[in-house]
Design a protein around this motif. Structure first.
Motif, PDB file in Angstrom:
ATOM      1  N   GLY A 153      31.852  34.606 -20.130  1.00 49.02           N
ATOM      2  CA  GLY A 153      30.614  34.335 -20.845  1.00 49.02           C
ATOM      3  C   GLY A 153      30.359  32.853 -21.031  1.00 49.02           C
ATOM      4  N   ASP A 154      30.708  32.043 -20.043  1.00 48.12           N
ATOM      5  CA  ASP A 154      30.525  30.605 -20.188  1.00 48.12           C
ATOM      6  C   ASP A 154      29.156  30.161 -19.679  1.00 48.12           C
ATOM      7  OD1 ASP A 154      30.755  30.706 -17.431  1.00 48.12           O
ATOM      8  OD2 ASP A 154      32.733  29.791 -17.367  1.00 48.12           O
ATOM      9  N   ALA A 155      28.848  28.878 -19.873  1.00 48.52           N
ATOM     10  CA  ALA A 155      27.539  28.325 -19.506  1.00 48.52           C
ATOM     11  C   ALA A 155      27.276  28.421 -17.998  1.00 48.52           C
ATOM     12  CB  ALA A 155      27.429  26.882 -19.977  1.00 48.52           C
ATOM     13  N   ALA A 156      28.315  28.223 -17.179  1.00 50.15           N
ATOM     14  CA  ALA A 156      28.133  28.297 -15.722  1.00 50.15           C
ATOM     15  C   ALA A 156      27.742  29.709 -15.290  1.00 50.15           C
ATOM     16  CB  ALA A 156      29.406  27.851 -15.005  1.00 50.15           C
ATOM     17  N   THR A 157      28.368  30.710 -15.899  1.00 48.72           N
ATOM     18  CA  THR A 157      28.044  32.097 -15.579  1.00 48.72           C
ATOM     19  C   THR A 157      26.625  32.428 -16.029  1.00 48.72           C
ATOM     20  OG1 THR A 157      30.351  32.729 -15.764  1.00 48.72           O
ATOM     21  CG2 THR A 157      28.734  34.503 -15.919  1.00 48.72           C
ATOM     22  N   GLU A 158      26.260  31.989 -17.220  1.00 47.39           N
ATOM     23  CA  GLU A 158      24.905  32.238 -17.729  1.00 47.39           C
ATOM     24  C   GLU A 158      23.860  31.578 -16.826  1.00 47.39           C
ATOM     25  OE1 GLU A 158      24.187  31.703 -21.912  1.00 47.39           O
ATOM     26  OE2 GLU A 158      26.224  32.359 -22.392  1.00 47.39           O
ATOM     27  N   LYS A 159      24.165  30.379 -16.337  1.00 49.05           N
ATOM     28  CA  LYS A 159      23.237  29.664 -15.443  1.00 49.05           C
ATOM     29  C   LYS A 159      23.080  30.425 -14.129  1.00 49.05           C
ATOM     30  CE  LYS A 159      22.360  25.265 -13.231  1.00 49.05           C
ATOM     31  NZ  LYS A 159      22.942  24.502 -12.178  1.00 49.05           N
ATOM     32  N   LYS A 160      24.187  30.876 -13.552  1.00 43.14           N
ATOM     33  CA  LYS A 160      24.140  31.625 -12.294  1.00 43.14           C
ATOM     34  C   LYS A 160      23.372  32.935 -12.486  1.00 43.14           C
ATOM     35  CE  LYS A 160      25.073  32.457  -8.018  1.00 43.14           C
ATOM     36  NZ  LYS A 160      24.430  31.716  -6.945  1.00 43.14           N
ATOM     37  N   LEU A 161      23.623  33.627 -13.597  1.00 43.67           N
ATOM     38  CA  LEU A 161      22.909  34.863 -13.885  1.00 43.67           C
ATOM     39  C   LEU A 161      21.410  34.597 -13.999  1.00 43.67           C
ATOM     40  CD1 LEU A 161      22.924  37.878 -14.505  1.00 43.67           C
ATOM     41  CD2 LEU A 161      23.441  37.303 -16.898  1.00 43.67           C
ATOM     42  N   ALA A 162      21.020  33.523 -14.669  1.00 42.60           N
ATOM     43  CA  ALA A 162      19.599  33.167 -14.790  1.00 42.60           C
ATOM     44  C   ALA A 162      18.991  32.892 -13.418  1.00 42.60           C
ATOM     45  CB  ALA A 162      19.436  31.956 -15.709  1.00 42.60           C
ATOM     46  N   GLU A 163      19.736  32.214 -12.537  1.00 44.36           N
ATOM     47  CA  GLU A 163      19.249  31.935 -11.181  1.00 44.36           C
ATOM     48  C   GLU A 163      19.032  33.232 -10.395  1.00 44.36           C
ATOM     49  OE1 GLU A 163      22.187  29.367  -9.462  1.00 44.36           O
ATOM     50  OE2 GLU A 163      21.612  27.648 -10.709  1.00 44.36           O
ATOM     51  N   LEU A 164      19.992  34.151 -10.489  1.00 43.28           N
ATOM     52  CA  LEU A 164      19.874  35.428  -9.784  1.00 43.28           C
ATOM     53  C   LEU A 164      18.689  36.237 -10.312  1.00 43.28           C
ATOM     54  CD1 LEU A 164      23.640  36.415  -9.548  1.00 43.28           C
ATOM     55  CD2 LEU A 164      22.145  35.740  -7.646  1.00 43.28           C
ATOM     56  N   ARG A 165      18.544  36.269 -11.633  1.00 40.65           N
ATOM     57  CA  ARG A 165      17.436  37.011 -12.232  1.00 40.65           C
ATOM     58  C   ARG A 165      16.096  36.426 -11.798  1.00 40.65           C
ATOM     59  NH1 ARG A 165      17.852  36.675 -18.202  1.00 40.65           N
ATOM     60  NH2 ARG A 165      16.053  38.045 -18.123  1.00 40.65           N
ATOM     61  N   ALA A 166      15.999  35.111 -11.698  1.00 40.98           N
ATOM     62  CA  ALA A 166      14.746  34.462 -11.290  1.00 40.98           C
ATOM     63  C   ALA A 166      14.374  34.811  -9.843  1.00 40.98           C
ATOM     64  CB  ALA A 166      14.858  32.948 -11.462  1.00 40.98           C
ATOM     65  N   MET A 167      15.359  35.213  -9.057  1.00 42.24           N
ATOM     66  CA  MET A 167      15.099  35.555  -7.659  1.00 42.24           C
ATOM     67  C   MET A 167      14.458  36.932  -7.489  1.00 42.24           C
ATOM     68  SD  MET A 167      18.612  34.128  -5.937  1.00 42.24           S
ATOM     69  CE  MET A 167      18.216  34.719  -4.301  1.00 42.24           C
ATOM     70  N   TYR A 168      14.639  37.835  -8.466  1.00 42.67           N
ATOM     71  CA  TYR A 168      14.087  39.178  -8.302  1.00 42.67           C
ATOM     72  C   TYR A 168      13.213  39.647  -9.456  1.00 42.67           C
ATOM     73  CZ  TYR A 168      17.296  41.277 -11.681  1.00 42.67           C
ATOM     74  OH  TYR A 168      17.956  41.614 -12.830  1.00 42.67           O
ATOM     75  N   GLU A 169      13.510  39.190 -10.667  1.00 43.82           N
ATOM     76  CA  GLU A 169      12.845  39.761 -11.838  1.00 43.82           C
ATOM     77  C   GLU A 169      11.320  39.585 -11.838  1.00 43.82           C
ATOM     78  OE1 GLU A 169      14.759  40.763 -16.116  1.00 43.82           O
ATOM     79  OE2 GLU A 169      14.675  38.663 -15.580  1.00 43.82           O
ATOM     80  N   PRO A 170      10.771  38.445 -11.424  1.00 37.22           N
ATOM     81  CA  PRO A 170       9.306  38.350 -11.385  1.00 37.22           C
ATOM     82  C   PRO A 170       8.666  39.378 -10.437  1.00 37.22           C
ATOM     83  CG  PRO A 170      10.282  36.162 -11.296  1.00 37.22           C
ATOM     84  CD  PRO A 170      11.412  37.155 -11.131  1.00 37.22           C
ATOM     85  N   PHE A 171       9.351  39.712  -9.371  1.00 37.14           N
ATOM     86  CA  PHE A 171       8.817  40.688  -8.414  1.00 37.14           C
ATOM     87  C   PHE A 171       8.845  42.098  -8.991  1.00 37.14           C
ATOM     88  CE2 PHE A 171      10.160  37.078  -5.903  1.00 37.14           C
ATOM     89  CZ  PHE A 171       9.025  36.844  -5.140  1.00 37.14           C
ATOM     90  N   VAL A 172       9.994  42.497  -9.571  1.00 40.06           N
ATOM     91  CA  VAL A 172      10.062  43.852 -10.129  1.00 40.06           C
ATOM     92  C   VAL A 172       9.181  43.973 -11.369  1.00 40.06           C
ATOM     93  CG1 VAL A 172      12.288  44.456  -9.105  1.00 40.06           C
ATOM     94  CG2 VAL A 172      12.232  43.437 -11.386  1.00 40.06           C
ATOM     95  N   ASN A 173       9.015  42.876 -12.120  1.00 40.25           N
ATOM     96  CA  ASN A 173       8.119  42.913 -13.268  1.00 40.25           C
ATOM     97  C   ASN A 173       6.668  43.050 -12.803  1.00 40.25           C
ATOM     98  OD1 ASN A 173       7.728  42.706 -16.198  1.00 40.25           O
ATOM     99  ND2 ASN A 173       6.615  40.856 -15.657  1.00 40.25           N
TER     100      ASN A 173
END
Length: 128
Positions: free
Chosen positions: A60-80
């Motif tokens: 649950g560190d900052a690097a993991t949160e940043k990577k998760l945010a990057e991955l979400r930005a790649m698909y979430e706007p499309f599925v939303n």
């Protein structure tokens, strides 16, 4: 992590993202970020705890949160965008209560009592 096939995870993500992007293009849907954010800091904390209880390493560190945010930005706007267009609500990141897997349910008959307690395959067994 325990029995995790990283190549399979990357491939599954890429295929799912590609499908979401292609469907959005076919219907000329504008990608839009979910508002409010579907993964609040509190929800992320709960998700990390859930994964850890299941034996899945998720720092649950900052690097993991940043990577998760990057991955979400790649698909979430499309599925939303798809959800808005087709009038459905995006699911939560994890269910509020235990649910049966799709193989345990049927549209034509009621769920068999106790089926949720049946053993499931270990993660990774589906594609080996």
């Amino acid at each position: 992590g325990r029995g995790v096939n990283h190549h399979q995870a990357r491939l599954t993500f890429a295929i799912a993202r590609h499908a979401a992007v292609d469907i959005a293009l076919v219907f000329k849907i504008t990608p839009t970020r979910p508002d409010p954010d579907r993964l609040s800091p509190e929800t992320l904390r709960q998700l990390v705890e859930l994964l850890q209880r299941e034996g899945i390493s998720f720092p649950g560190d900052a690097a993991t949160e940043k990577k998760l945010a990057e991955l979400r930005a790649m698909y979430e706007p499309f599925v939303n965008g798809l959800a808005n267009y087709f009038l459905f609500k995006l699911p939560d990141f994890f269910p509020a209560r235990p649910i049966a897997d799709n193989w345990q349910t049927s549209a034509w008959m009621p769920r068999t009592p106790g089926i949720r307690e049946l053993p499931t395959l270990e993660r990774g067994d589906h594609f080996e």
